[in-house]
Scaffold this motif. Structure first.
Motif, short mmCIF file in Angstrom:
data_model
loop_
_atom_site.label_atom_id
_atom_site.label_comp_id
_atom_site.label_asym_id
_atom_site.label_seq_id
_atom_site.Cartn_x
_atom_site.Cartn_y
_atom_site.Cartn_z
N GLU A 1 -6.73 -4.20 5.85
CA GLU A 1 -5.93 -3.37 6.74
C GLU A 1 -5.75 -4.01 8.11
O GLU A 1 -4.66 -3.99 8.70
N PHE B 1 -11.44 -3.41 2.23
CA PHE B 1 -10.52 -2.47 2.88
C PHE B 1 -10.37 -2.78 4.36
O PHE B 1 -9.26 -2.79 4.90
N ALA C 1 -2.23 7.06 3.78
CA ALA C 1 -2.69 7.11 5.17
C ALA C 1 -2.71 8.55 5.67
O ALA C 1 -3.69 8.99 6.31
N LEU D 1 -8.98 2.81 9.67
CA LEU D 1 -8.34 1.58 9.18
C LEU D 1 -6.97 1.87 8.58
O LEU D 1 -6.00 1.14 8.84
N ALA D 2 -6.87 2.94 7.80
CA ALA D 2 -5.57 3.31 7.23
C ALA D 2 -4.59 3.66 8.34
O ALA D 2 -3.41 3.31 8.28
N LYS E 1 -3.26 0.40 10.13
CA LYS E 1 -2.23 -0.30 9.36
C LYS E 1 -0.92 0.48 9.38
O LYS E 1 0.15 -0.09 9.57
N HIS E 2 -1.00 1.80 9.20
CA HIS E 2 0.22 2.62 9.18
C HIS E 2 0.94 2.55 10.52
O HIS E 2 2.16 2.36 10.56
N SER F 1 -2.81 0.75 2.89
CA SER F 1 -2.55 2.13 2.50
C SER F 1 -1.09 2.47 2.78
O SER F 1 -0.60 2.27 3.89
#
Length: 387
Positions: A241, A237, A373, A320-321, A324-325, A368
């Protein structure tokens, strides 16, 4: 004293120029960039995250993230394809940094030029790492045979090894999630079905597993279904990400650079002045820069934390989510604005901005996704919803 990291050493300008020249051809023809991969392999890029004693470059995750931003600015689809190989080498590094050599064979293979692909995604499986519709059947000798269908398998024409997961429902301690690596053979079928709006060069085709065999030394984990604190799950994960955020940040930077170049080159028929002096254009490019400038420091900070083995505990998932978002949404906004700065000519399919506009859309579909997210961040800040 260790020498300073120099991205140009690993991705020199002449190499990037060749990749940038090929990118529109692969986009137009919907083909895999074999020449790009050959050039990157010759440059030792596949092994950048492998330790020097294993034949690699010994780079940190933070350094690899910088390189992926640089690569994506030249050839986004090539960068995204290679990303999936680097995910596995990054996971292997995360484990090795924590005293676990389970995936040393990945690092050695990558340093030798072998390609590892990511075969986790499945249609409709929103459990992602925590569940699977793929059957994992023990072979009686410690290995497994996998039967199922994986989607978005980047590097489909060229991978040597495919990292997959599946669900074992027949062992005495079942159910167990099984993570393993497969070698390419006739039991694995890659459909020629990649015909997308953007990121066409990744050739992320659907992959059918028909009893594909993982020998015992390539079965790396058997875990209970559902969220797990296992370092392998964390590594997948975290690296996934961070490197995805890096690719789309690189796309954003390229769009910003193109917008700046365009504003300087265009002149108003009305005033005779450069568009770079137009207050509306200046405001739009400033907005683009504000969005872009926030991304590299965030990537560097979380990458450094992974490298340094910082313990964020339960917050890791939301951090982390969220990274990335933010990267993919900011990149999309930057490219949207770059199209407007470019004017009507950027709408033609042959322009680089038009390709970036299509490529950047892929970011929202990687895990995600926006829903996941936001759910992660809501849980982190508000706690779980009461039953």
């Amino acid at each position: 004293m260790a020498s300073a990291f120099d991205p140009v050493r690993f991705l020199p300008d002449d190499l990037l120029a060749r990749l940038r020249e090929r990118a529109p051809v692969h986009d137009r023809d919907n083909t895999f960039p074999n020449d790009d991969l050959d050039d990157l392999r010759a440059a030792g890029y596949l092994g950048i995250l492998a330790a020097e004693e294993l034949g690699g470059a010994g780079l940190s995750l933070a350094e690899a993230a910088v390189l992926q931003q640089r690569l994506a600015g030249a050839a986004p689809a090539t960068a995204l394809a290679v990303n999936m190989h680097l995910v596995w080498t990054g996971v292997a590094k995360v484990l090795r940094d924590r005293g676990l050599d389970d995936l040393e064979f990945v690092l050695r293979g990558a340093a030798a030029g072998e390609v590892f692909a990511f075969g986790i995604s499945e249609a409709g499986n929103d459990l992602v790492l925590f569940g699977s519709d793929t059957e994992a059947v023990p072979d009686g000798d410690g290995g497994y045979r996998f039967t199922g269908t994986k989607i978005f398998t980047s590097l489909s024409p060229v991978w040597d090894h495919l990292g997959v997961h599946g669900l074992d429902t027949t062992s005495p301690d079942a159910p167990k999630m099984v993570f393993a690596f497969l070698d390419r053979d006739e039991s694995i079928v890659s459909r020629d079905d990649w015909n997308t709006m953007g990121m066409r060069g990744t050739q992320s085709r659907t992959t059918e597993l028909h009893g594909a065999h993982a020998r015992p030394d390539r079965v790396v984990r058997r875990l209970d279904p559902g969220p797990q604190p296992d370092p392998l799950v964390f590594g997948i994960f975290a690296v996934f990400e961070i490197l995805l955020a890096s690719v789309y940040t690189g796309v954003a930077r390229r769009a910003l650079d193109l917008a700046v170049d365009t504003a300087r080159a265009r002149r108003s028929k009305k005033t005779g002045a450069s568009y770079a002096a137009d207050p509306d254009i200046r405001w739009r490019i400033a907005d683009m820069a504000l969005a872009y400038d926030a991304l590299p420091p965030q990537i560097a900070a979380l990458s450094d934390d992974v490298d340094a083995r910082v313990d964020h505990g339960a917050r890791w998932f939301s951090l982390l989510a969220g990274l990335k978002h933010r990267a993919v949404t900011a990149a999309k906004t930057v490219v949207d604005d770059a199209m407007l700065v470019g004017g009507g000519s950027s709408y033609f399919a042959t322009t680089e901005l038009s390709r970036l506009y299509r490529d950047v859309l892929a970011g929202q579909f990687h895990p995600s996704d926006p829903e996941s997210a936001h759910s992660a961040l809501a849980t982190a800040w508000l706690g779980p919803v009461d039953a």
